[in-house]
Design an enzyme around this catalytic site. Sequence first.
Site, PDB file in Angstrom:
ATOM      1  N   ASP A   1     -11.107   9.488  -3.569  1.00 46.48           N
ATOM      2  CA  ASP A   1     -12.286  10.360  -3.561  1.00 46.48           C
ATOM      3  C   ASP A   1     -12.141  11.472  -4.589  1.00 46.48           C
ATOM      4  OD1 ASP A   1     -10.138  11.404  -1.847  1.00 46.48           O
ATOM      5  OD2 ASP A   1     -11.507  13.087  -1.538  1.00 46.48           O
TER       6      ASP A   1
ATOM      7  N   ASP B   1       5.268   4.671   3.562  1.00 51.54           N
ATOM      8  CA  ASP B   1       5.001   6.097   3.744  1.00 51.54           C
ATOM      9  C   ASP B   1       6.273   6.744   4.264  1.00 51.54           C
ATOM     10  OD1 ASP B   1       3.780   8.701   4.643  1.00 51.54           O
ATOM     11  OD2 ASP B   1       1.934   7.638   4.161  1.00 51.54           O
TER      12      ASP B   1
ATOM     13  N   LYS C   1      -2.457  20.704  -9.577  1.00 56.39           N
ATOM     14  CA  LYS C   1      -1.750  21.709 -10.379  1.00 56.39           C
ATOM     15  C   LYS C   1      -0.844  21.033 -11.405  1.00 56.39           C
ATOM     16  CE  LYS C   1      -1.819  25.388  -6.922  1.00 56.39           C
ATOM     17  NZ  LYS C   1      -1.001  26.326  -6.106  1.00 56.39           N
TER      18      LYS C   1
ATOM     19  N   ASP D   1      -2.758  12.131  -2.688  1.00 56.49           N
ATOM     20  CA  ASP D   1      -2.881  13.544  -3.045  1.00 56.49           C
ATOM     21  C   ASP D   1      -2.965  13.620  -4.572  1.00 56.49           C
ATOM     22  OD1 ASP D   1      -2.477  16.235  -3.683  1.00 56.49           O
ATOM     23  OD2 ASP D   1      -1.108  16.551  -1.999  1.00 56.49           O
TER      24      ASP D   1
ATOM     25  N   GLU E   1       0.870  -1.175   0.000  1.00 62.55           N
ATOM     26  CA  GLU E   1       0.000   0.000   0.000  1.00 62.55           C
ATOM     27  C   GLU E   1       0.902   1.219   0.000  1.00 62.55           C
ATOM     28  OE1 GLU E   1      -3.461   2.554   2.277  1.00 62.55           O
ATOM     29  OE2 GLU E   1      -2.434   0.980   3.397  1.00 62.55           O
TER      30      GLU E   1
END
Length: 224
Positions: A162, A77, A130, A126, A52
């Site tokens: 999402d 992470d 931009k 994220d 993940e």
Amino acid sequence: MGSKNKLRRFKENEKFENVIQPSREELTDNVFELKGKWSENFFKNDHPIVLELGCGKGEYTVELARKNPDKNFIGIDIKGARFWRGAKTALEEGLDNVAFIRTQIELIEYVFATNEVSEIWITFPDPQIKYKRTKHRLTNTDFLQRYKNVLKQDGIMHLKTDSEFMHGYTLGLLHGEGHEILYAHHDIYKNEYSPKEVTGIQTFYENQYLENGKPITYIRFKIK
């Protein structure tokens, strides 16, 4: 989170047997000791390895491990204070099919060998909306190539988000580059045919999105 709490979590992570924290130099200047040897030297079995990416608190990694004891799961992470919770929970529950690595996702090829990984999950990344941030999107062409270099030939990718922007961007890129889309839907909880492995796990933030009426999207695909 206060600085004292962060420091406490960092110290605990150093003692957790399911947390690996190699420095960038350890990965790039040498051959990482677990590269190509995760099954043999860490998990000590030949079960499929599932990653993940950007695992945050590790909720999804841990829940996947609970539901799939016949697979090994590794959350990645750069923020160790976040996945401290997942690592601690896994140890408390005796889940020996869970690990966490503190490193940048772009270094994935230094951590895993060719054909070592069976599946990769990207959950709520994220979207880097931009244009100048395109290189940081976790489903851009460069990242897909990195994933391909560690995935088995029939390896599976999962994107759950999402962000309708991230969903659309990724679908367009996959179509344009000729990758194989196995399943895609823009609102998985309104589709009775959505895979249970996708709808059956909800993180804290995902529940918040759902409470606010935000649709959750999902794509399953293979990199060609």
